[in-house]
Design a protein around this motif. Structure first.
Motif, mmCIF file in Angstrom:
data_model
loop_
_atom_site.group_PDB
_atom_site.id
_atom_site.type_symbol
_atom_site.label_atom_id
_atom_site.label_comp_id
_atom_site.label_asym_id
_atom_site.label_seq_id
_atom_site.Cartn_x
_atom_site.Cartn_y
_atom_site.Cartn_z
ATOM 1 N N ARG A 98 18.260 2.091 -6.914
ATOM 2 C CA ARG A 98 17.749 3.530 -6.320
ATOM 3 C C ARG A 98 16.333 3.150 -5.545
ATOM 4 O O ARG A 98 15.579 4.170 -5.344
ATOM 5 N N LEU A 99 16.003 2.167 -4.813
ATOM 6 C CA LEU A 99 14.694 1.881 -4.193
ATOM 7 C C LEU A 99 14.442 2.875 -3.092
ATOM 8 O O LEU A 99 13.281 3.435 -3.072
ATOM 9 N N ARG A 100 15.370 3.083 -2.430
ATOM 10 C CA ARG A 100 15.181 4.336 -1.206
ATOM 11 C C ARG A 100 14.815 5.636 -1.901
ATOM 12 O O ARG A 100 13.932 6.370 -1.534
ATOM 13 N N GLY A 149 10.670 -0.097 1.618
ATOM 14 C CA GLY A 149 10.034 -1.406 2.268
ATOM 15 C C GLY A 149 10.585 -2.628 1.482
ATOM 16 O O GLY A 149 10.932 -3.638 2.168
ATOM 17 N N CYS A 150 10.946 -2.387 0.106
ATOM 18 C CA CYS A 150 11.692 -3.200 -0.593
ATOM 19 C C CYS A 150 13.127 -3.684 -0.126
ATOM 20 O O CYS A 150 13.162 -4.967 -0.275
ATOM 21 N N THR A 151 13.555 -2.727 0.586
ATOM 22 C CA THR A 151 14.936 -3.117 0.850
ATOM 23 C C THR A 151 15.052 -4.008 2.104
ATOM 24 O O THR A 151 16.330 -4.190 2.349
ATOM 25 N N VAL A 152 14.092 -4.033 2.910
ATOM 26 C CA VAL A 152 14.161 -4.777 4.042
ATOM 27 C C VAL A 152 13.344 -6.102 3.913
ATOM 28 O O VAL A 152 13.406 -6.728 4.934
ATOM 29 N N ALA A 172 1.005 -1.195 -0.050
ATOM 30 C CA ALA A 172 -0.001 -0.023 0.048
ATOM 31 C C ALA A 172 0.799 1.201 -0.092
ATOM 32 O O ALA A 172 1.778 1.109 0.511
ATOM 33 N N LYS A 173 0.382 2.249 -0.607
ATOM 34 C CA LYS A 173 1.212 3.507 -0.735
ATOM 35 C C LYS A 173 1.294 4.004 0.718
ATOM 36 O O LYS A 173 0.491 4.328 1.460
ATOM 37 N N SER A 174 2.631 4.214 1.022
ATOM 38 C CA SER A 174 2.929 4.843 2.452
ATOM 39 C C SER A 174 4.285 5.109 2.452
ATOM 40 O O SER A 174 4.948 5.477 1.241
#
Length: 278
Positions: free
Chosen positions: A63-65, A71-74, A34-36
């Protein structure tokens, strides 16, 4: 004081580490978000992320962050993605065989949970002071390993909560054995709400922080040697200068969610996240 146990060793099992090059981008398709502050936009379960490329790679991985996807990086699948892609579905992707997509997506969270349990059990087998539970841990590991190589139907029929319950009993016993070597009374913060807590330079040696909410907690300079951190929520927790030597059941995903620096002491086998301060 020296660490009461030999330095904690991360399991050296590449099959329990994500290999995105051998996966069909399952975390980018099967899971919703969800958008957050963790994700820049909404995405439904079973819908490919618009950044997923034809080769199943992320188009903004480096460049995810910056792009609004911390959220994808964790997230860590513990190698479940490649197991499903290459073994459960024999290397045939959901793009090549669309009729298999639903089963593949449903199996993914099951396999991830099983692989997470394998990770923890493998760690138990590396802990010298947990030797009294090694035989049971080895048996549980082998049983789960066999299940992960079963077909999709058997995996979906598995009683994962029961399996988790049995493994959790072993992990608790291992934790007690390791932490018992820390002299004095150990703090018990199991499941505690420590959101934003001021724990700067706190003595948490041998503490249990299982499932504790440590979101944005200040753990700067804290002594976490031999602490049990399984399931602790470390999002934005400040770990600058903290000593995590010998702590047990800490994962790379937990570190990736936290904020440390060059002075943070990490257990062997875990890496300092690139976004941490120098």
């Amino acid at each position: 004081m020296t660490s009461p146990d030999v330095p904690r060793t991360v399991p050296d099992r590449p099959d329990l580490r994500a290999d995105c090059g051998s996966c069909f981008g399952l975390c980018c398709v099967a899971l919703p978000f969800a958008k957050s502050q963790d994700f820049a936009r909404n995405k439904s379960a079973g819908t490919p992320c618009h950044h997923l490329q034809d080769d199943f790679r992320c188009g903004i991985h480096t460049r995810l962050r910056d792009e609004g996807y911390p959220g994808c990086t964790v997230f860590d699948c513990f190698g479940a993605g490649q197991k499903i892609s290459q073994i459960t579905f024999e290397g045939v992707s959901w793009r090549e065989r669309p009729e298999s997509a639903r089963a593949m997506y449903e199996v993914f969270p099951v396999m991830r949970q099983l692989h997470e349990l394998l990770w923890y059990l493998s760690e138990v087998l590396e802990l010298r002071r947990a030797e009294p539970v090694h035989r049971d841990a080895r048996r549980a590991r082998d049983d789960i390993e066999r299940l992960t190589r079963a077909g999709a139907d058997e995996l979906l029929a598995a009683d994962v909560p029961a399996i988790r319950g049995d493994v959790n009993t072993l992990l608790l016993r291992a934790s007690d054995l390791v932490r018992a070597e820390v002299p004095g009374r150990k703090k018990n913060h199991r499941g505690a709400d420590l959101v934003g807590a001021r724990l700067r330079t706190a003595d948490l040696r041998g503490a249990t922080l299982r499932g504790a909410l440590l979101v944005a907690a200040d753990l700067t300079g804290a002594d976490l040697r031999s602490a049990d951190l399984i399931g602790a929520d470390l999002r934005d927790a400040r770990l600058g200068g903290a000593d995590l030597t010998g702590c047990i059941f800490l994962t790379q995903a937990q570190l990736n969610a936290a904020r440390g620096d060059g002075a943070t002491r990490l257990p062997p086998g875990l890496t300092r996240p690139a976004h941490w301060a120098a």
